[in-house]
Enzyme design. Structure first.
Site, PDB file in Angstrom:
ATOM      1  N   GLY A   1      -9.770  -7.299   4.515  1.00 48.35           N
ATOM      2  CA  GLY A   1      -8.351  -7.582   4.470  1.00 48.35           C
ATOM      3  C   GLY A   1      -7.802  -7.673   5.875  1.00 48.35           C
TER       4      GLY A   1
ATOM      5  N   GLU B   1      -5.730  15.504   1.107  1.00 47.24           N
ATOM      6  CA  GLU B   1      -4.888  15.567   2.299  1.00 47.24           C
ATOM      7  C   GLU B   1      -3.704  16.484   2.009  1.00 47.24           C
ATOM      8  OE1 GLU B   1      -3.751  11.699   3.680  1.00 47.24           O
ATOM      9  OE2 GLU B   1      -5.813  11.053   3.982  1.00 47.24           O
TER      10      GLU B   1
ATOM     11  N   ILE C   1      -6.540  -5.331   7.849  1.00 48.21           N
ATOM     12  CA  ILE C   1      -7.008  -4.285   8.754  1.00 48.21           C
ATOM     13  C   ILE C   1      -8.479  -4.497   9.096  1.00 48.21           C
ATOM     14  CG2 ILE C   1      -7.318  -1.803   9.070  1.00 48.21           C
ATOM     15  CD1 ILE C   1      -4.979  -1.397   7.110  1.00 48.21           C
TER      16      ILE C   1
ATOM     17  N   HIS D   1      -4.277  11.152   9.236  1.00 42.40           N
ATOM     18  CA  HIS D   1      -3.710   9.956   8.610  1.00 42.40           C
ATOM     19  C   HIS D   1      -2.617   9.348   9.489  1.00 42.40           C
ATOM     20  CE1 HIS D   1      -3.336   7.973   4.405  1.00 42.40           C
ATOM     21  NE2 HIS D   1      -3.033   7.105   5.353  1.00 42.40           N
TER      22      HIS D   1
ATOM     23  N   ARG E   1      -8.824   5.219   2.411  1.00 41.81           N
ATOM     24  CA  ARG E   1      -8.326   6.360   1.654  1.00 41.81           C
ATOM     25  C   ARG E   1      -9.446   7.392   1.563  1.00 41.81           C
ATOM     26  NH1 ARG E   1      -3.975   4.714   2.511  1.00 41.81           N
ATOM     27  NH2 ARG E   1      -2.272   4.235   1.053  1.00 41.81           N
TER      28      ARG E   1
END
Length: 331
Positions: free
Chosen positions: A158, A269, A160, A288, A240
């Site tokens: 994608g 997280e 990123i 993050h 993730r």
């Protein structure tokens, strides 16, 4: 007298974005550092027309049922694994998100983690701070793995993932990728090679994850995949946390199946203080922060605010994750 719509913003965001929302709605912003509990969130949206969320907020069926007046959900993120998008669509609620404004900043952090893990920057920094630097130089200390002219394997091409590939080209890296959709035009433009997943895992010196979290990608990288990687390989995750099986990764790092890891996301997280990953020297973990640059977060906040305002007014969102909702409304 016109009654202004009510909106709830689940965390403080950039003031410019709050000012925009304030021009169009009566706004309540959750003031605490910790996110509102699911019960409090349901209470806050019971009479709200708009909701601006982030990845720590669960927008599930129960919440949607508790918000009969809700017209729009605006997510301050690209990932939507915390939002029941299908449920929102059935209720005619558009869901906004913020793609296109954080890819470069997130890739910057991804490549920083890659470099830090490969060249042991975090580990050596801790060593210096602990007062262990007693030799001026030793030719056999702090040996890491090279980055230049190595093979970067990107899983998920994608925005990123593509930005990560562009950074790899600056280090004269061979770029291979695996993705749900093959991108021949990008292969030609950036010199990328499409390979299947086993080939990528076996050949890559650096494996960088850029896939969304879905039922199919939960623990996408586990024991079998880690076993296929080189013992000198570095795993990077800025996607993730649950995309990687944390227990398997901990074992792989401890037993030397792979060389190191750089993580901007963990599962869960925040990462618990007693998580085995925190005891290992060959993993770099950031909290993050992939999109946490002033420019990128500012752009994210403004896009989320515009999505929210548009949804309140019944206009199409700038970035809508479920555009089919407009077809449902039309019918």
């Amino acid at each position: 007298m016109n009654v202004r719509p009510r909106v709830f913003v689940t965390r403080e965001i950039m003031q410019e974005a709050l000012d925009l929302i304030d021009q169009h709605a009566d706004m309540e912003v959750w003031p605490d550092e910790e996110p509102p509990s699911p019960q409090i969130l349901r209470e806050k949206v019971a009479n709200a027309e708009g909701l601006l969320t982030n990845i720590m907020d669960r927008v599930d069926a129960q919440l949607l049922e508790s918000a009969p007046r809700l017209k729009v959900v605006s997510q301050l993120a690209v990932g939507l694994d915390n939002v029941d998008v299908a449920g929102a669509t059935r209720r005619g609620i558009p869901v906004g998100y913020t793609p296109g404004v954080l890819a470069k900043a997130t890739a910057d952090v991804g490549f920083a983690l890659l470099m830090s893990a490969a060249r042991r920057i975090g580990e050596s920094d801790r060593w210096v701070r602990d007062g262990q630097w007693t030799l001026a130089f030793h030719p056999m200390r702090w040996l890491g793995v090279d980055i230049h002219e190595k093979t970067l394997g990107i899983i998920g091409l994608g925005q990123i993932g593509l930005e990560m590939a562009r950074r790899g080209r600056g280090f004269d890296m061979r770029i291979i990728y695996h993705s749900r959709t093959r991108r021949p035009e990008l292969e030609a433009e950036y010199g990328l090679e499409y390979v299947d997943l086993p080939t990528l895992l076996a050949e890559a010196d650096f494996v960088s994850l850029h896939v969304p979290l879905t039922p199919e990608t939960h623990h996408y990288i586990g024991t079998p995949e880690l076993r296929q990687m080189k013992s000198t390989a570095v795993l990077i995750n800025v996607a993730r946390g649950p995309v990687v099986d944390s227990a398997a990764l901990s074992t792989a790092l401890k037993e030397g199946w792979i060389y190191a890891a750089g993580l901007d996301v963990t599962d869960p997280e925040p990462i618990p203080a007693d998580d085995p990953l925190l005891t290992l020297p060959n993993v770099v973990i950031s909290p993050h922060v992939g999109s946490a640059s002033l420019v990128s977060r500012g752009a994210m906040c403004m896009l989320a605010a515009r999505n929210l305002v548009a949804g309140l007014a019944g206009r199409p969102l700038d970035r809508c994750a479920n555009p089919e909702v407009y077809e449902t409304r039309a019918n």
